[in-house]
Structure formats: structure tokens, C-alpha cells
Design a protein around this motif. Sequence first.
Motif, PDB file in Angstrom:
ATOM      1  N   ASP A  59       0.829  -1.207   0.000  1.00 39.52           N
ATOM      2  CA  ASP A  59       0.000   0.000   0.000  1.00 39.52           C
ATOM      3  C   ASP A  59       0.861   1.254   0.000  1.00 39.52           C
ATOM      4  N   ALA A  60       1.961   1.220   0.749  1.00 38.45           N
ATOM      5  CA  ALA A  60       2.854   2.371   0.795  1.00 38.45           C
ATOM      6  C   ALA A  60       3.479   2.627  -0.577  1.00 38.45           C
ATOM      7  N   ILE A  61       3.834   1.565  -1.288  1.00 33.67           N
ATOM      8  CA  ILE A  61       4.408   1.721  -2.625  1.00 33.67           C
ATOM      9  C   ILE A  61       3.389   2.354  -3.559  1.00 33.67           C
ATOM     10  N   LEU A  62       2.144   1.910  -3.453  1.00 32.78           N
ATOM     11  CA  LEU A  62       1.095   2.475  -4.304  1.00 32.78           C
ATOM     12  C   LEU A  62       0.911   3.966  -4.025  1.00 32.78           C
ATOM     13  N   VAL A  63       0.933   4.347  -2.747  1.00 35.77           N
ATOM     14  CA  VAL A  63       0.802   5.760  -2.388  1.00 35.77           C
ATOM     15  C   VAL A  63       1.975   6.554  -2.938  1.00 35.77           C
ATOM     16  N   SER A  64       3.170   5.950  -2.941  1.00 33.98           N
ATOM     17  CA  SER A  64       4.350   6.670  -3.411  1.00 33.98           C
ATOM     18  C   SER A  64       4.276   6.982  -4.898  1.00 33.98           C
ATOM     19  N   SER A  65       3.401   6.281  -5.623  1.00 30.19           N
ATOM     20  CA  SER A  65       3.236   6.597  -7.041  1.00 30.19           C
ATOM     21  C   SER A  65       2.496   7.917  -7.219  1.00 30.19           C
ATOM     22  N   SER A  71       8.853   8.214   2.953  1.00 28.28           N
ATOM     23  CA  SER A  71       9.984   7.430   3.450  1.00 28.28           C
ATOM     24  C   SER A  71       9.493   6.269   4.308  1.00 28.28           C
ATOM     25  N   VAL A  72       9.914   5.063   3.954  1.00 31.06           N
ATOM     26  CA  VAL A  72       9.660   3.889   4.797  1.00 31.06           C
ATOM     27  C   VAL A  72      10.792   3.807   5.805  1.00 31.06           C
ATOM     28  N   ILE A  73      10.458   3.899   7.099  1.00 30.23           N
ATOM     29  CA  ILE A  73      11.496   3.964   8.135  1.00 30.23           C
ATOM     30  C   ILE A  73      11.564   2.714   8.997  1.00 30.23           C
ATOM     31  N   LEU A  74      10.571   1.828   8.887  1.00 32.18           N
ATOM     32  CA  LEU A  74      10.508   0.684   9.799  1.00 32.18           C
ATOM     33  C   LEU A  74       9.687  -0.427   9.187  1.00 32.18           C
ATOM     34  N   VAL A  75      10.154  -1.661   9.311  1.00 38.87           N
ATOM     35  CA  VAL A  75       9.337  -2.838   9.037  1.00 38.87           C
ATOM     36  C   VAL A  75       8.814  -3.329  10.387  1.00 38.87           C
ATOM     37  N   THR A  76       7.527  -3.247  10.581  1.00 39.33           N
ATOM     38  CA  THR A  76       6.953  -3.638  11.870  1.00 39.33           C
ATOM     39  C   THR A  76       6.900  -5.149  12.021  1.00 39.33           C
ATOM     40  N   ASP A 179       4.913  -5.430   6.659  1.00 40.39           N
ATOM     41  CA  ASP A 179       4.141  -4.267   7.091  1.00 40.39           C
ATOM     42  C   ASP A 179       5.108  -3.218   7.609  1.00 40.39           C
ATOM     43  N   ILE A 180       4.775  -1.957   7.382  1.00 45.25           N
ATOM     44  CA  ILE A 180       5.785  -0.911   7.585  1.00 45.25           C
ATOM     45  C   ILE A 180       5.191   0.343   8.238  1.00 45.25           C
ATOM     46  N   ILE A 181       6.091   1.214   8.680  1.00 43.62           N
ATOM     47  CA  ILE A 181       5.744   2.588   9.042  1.00 43.62           C
ATOM     48  C   ILE A 181       6.359   3.496   7.976  1.00 43.62           C
ATOM     49  N   ALA A 182       5.526   4.338   7.389  1.00 42.98           N
ATOM     50  CA  ALA A 182       6.000   5.325   6.417  1.00 42.98           C
ATOM     51  C   ALA A 182       5.702   6.719   6.940  1.00 42.98           C
TER      52      ALA A 182
END
Length: 289
Positions: A59-65, A71-76, A179-182
Motif C-alpha cells: 500500500d505504501a508503494i502504491l501511495v508513493s506513485s 519514506s519507509v522507516i521501519l518494518v513492523t 508491514d511498515i511505518i512510512a
Amino acid sequence: MRLSIDLWPGYYPAVIADQKGWFKEEGLDLVLNMPGNTDKMLARFSAGTIDAIAVAFGDAILVSSQMSDLSVILVTDESAGGDAVLAMDSQVMNNLKGKRIGTNLGGFGELLIRKLLQHHNMSAQDVNLVNVDASKVPHLLSSGKLDLGHTWNPYVGLAKEQGAQVVFSSADTPGLIPDIIAISGEFRRTHPEAVKIFLKVWFKAQQWWLDHFIEGNLLIAESTGQRPENISLDGIRLMSREDNLASFHDSTTEHGLPQVLKSYNDFYIRSGVIRVPAPNDVLVSEFLE
């Protein structure tokens, strides 16, 4: 720091730290929100009304488009069975032709569904893909409006209570769903100390939860409105600081973020997304180090 999270166990260290007051103790004013709707949360992040999101990497990659400064800072955590495709009758898997399959189209859920279809030598053209939010899947399955649906806990548990069965999960696709924190690039540049504090407190809360699981579940239940007995880490691998550093810098295996990013980029390019990010554009490990 304005943070919105999905209801997903991998993100609950933030809930525990907030309940414990640990962010404030370290001088960080964290505003935590759980909207219960991923699409709305992503839209708010893109619009700049929140600073950070906890979502699936896809989902974060899609938003980055649409939002290049991310910035992805953490893999939860890594979903290792926590994301599931369910059906009211497992016999539906004997013939998927024309079946109504629900997921959040355009995101990681669709990629998971496509992996399921590949396992059955089928394509998306052989079925009817339906765009639904994960929170709606239990009701849509039980009401007969979907034949299969992708969701995650706590919604998997709700669907099971209504008689649904898991027919496929992220355990069948190792490494596919981290899953990540962006955070927004603006927040990263203007509040680097806040990001460092956030990560420090995150890992403290993560370890405390593992050491005090029952007590932690009570805190989470109080904040999220769930029943403590329904909170579980089954099918979820929490990622430590050391796990994160390994994942950010591993460009050769399927568990490394650069390779996962490539898988999603390939999928989004085939889906017609014009801009896909390069690893250096979105993967920021400096705060972990």
C-alpha cells in the motif's frame, strides 16, 4: 507526530507505548488514530493531514506513485499467515471460474489473490474481482455477496466466528507482505529527532509486549475495542531492530525489502501505474542505524 494505523497486531507496539505514556516521557507528542478504513487513511496521508501511517508495504508503494516524498522507516512485521483468503465453503476452491473474490484492488491484497489464482493455474480474467475494504469482508462472505475474500485479523477471527474457513494465506507466499511505518518526507526532514524517539520507544514497547503478552493485550483491547482473547500474534513475525537492518540492506533474497519492492513494482507496472519508486527513493534506514 500524527500517526494512523490499521487494526493489525504488528502495529500494536504503538498502542502500548501510547497507553503507557512512553512517547510523552521521551518528549514526543504522538497523536494516534485508528480510522478502521485503509483507503481513507491512505488518502489522508497523501493529502498531508497525517504525518505517518502503519500499513502493508504494498500500500505504501502504491501511495508513493502519487506522493513522491515518502519514506519507509521501519518494518513492523512480516505477515506469515496473518493475511488470509476465506470462504464460507472450502469446496469453492474446486472451481474458481467466475467466482466473486473481494480484496482491496490495486494493493497488496490483489497481489495475494493473484498468487492464489496462479496456484490454481488461473488468472484474474477467470474470476470476478471485487474492490472491498478488509473490514467489510466478514459480512460480505456471510451474506453471500462474496465467494472468497481477503482480510486480516481481527477480521479473520470475525469471519471464522460466522463460519468462514481459511483457504489461502500469506503463509503460502513467504516474504510477500511486510508491514511498515512510512512518514512524509517533510516530517522526516523537519523532525529527525522525533523519528529517532519514535523508533526507540517502538522497540521498547515491542519487547515489553513480548515479555508481558497478557497484560499487553489488555491495554490493546482497551484502546481498540477488541476482546483481549481475540488479540494474537499467530501468523505474524514481529521485526526487531536487527531484523530491520537486515531487511533494509538485503538486496538478494525474497525477504529483503529491495526485492519485495521489485515484486510490487513489477505488479504495479503491469497494472498501469506509471510511476514506481526506486529503493533509494523510499527506503530510509538511517534512523534505525
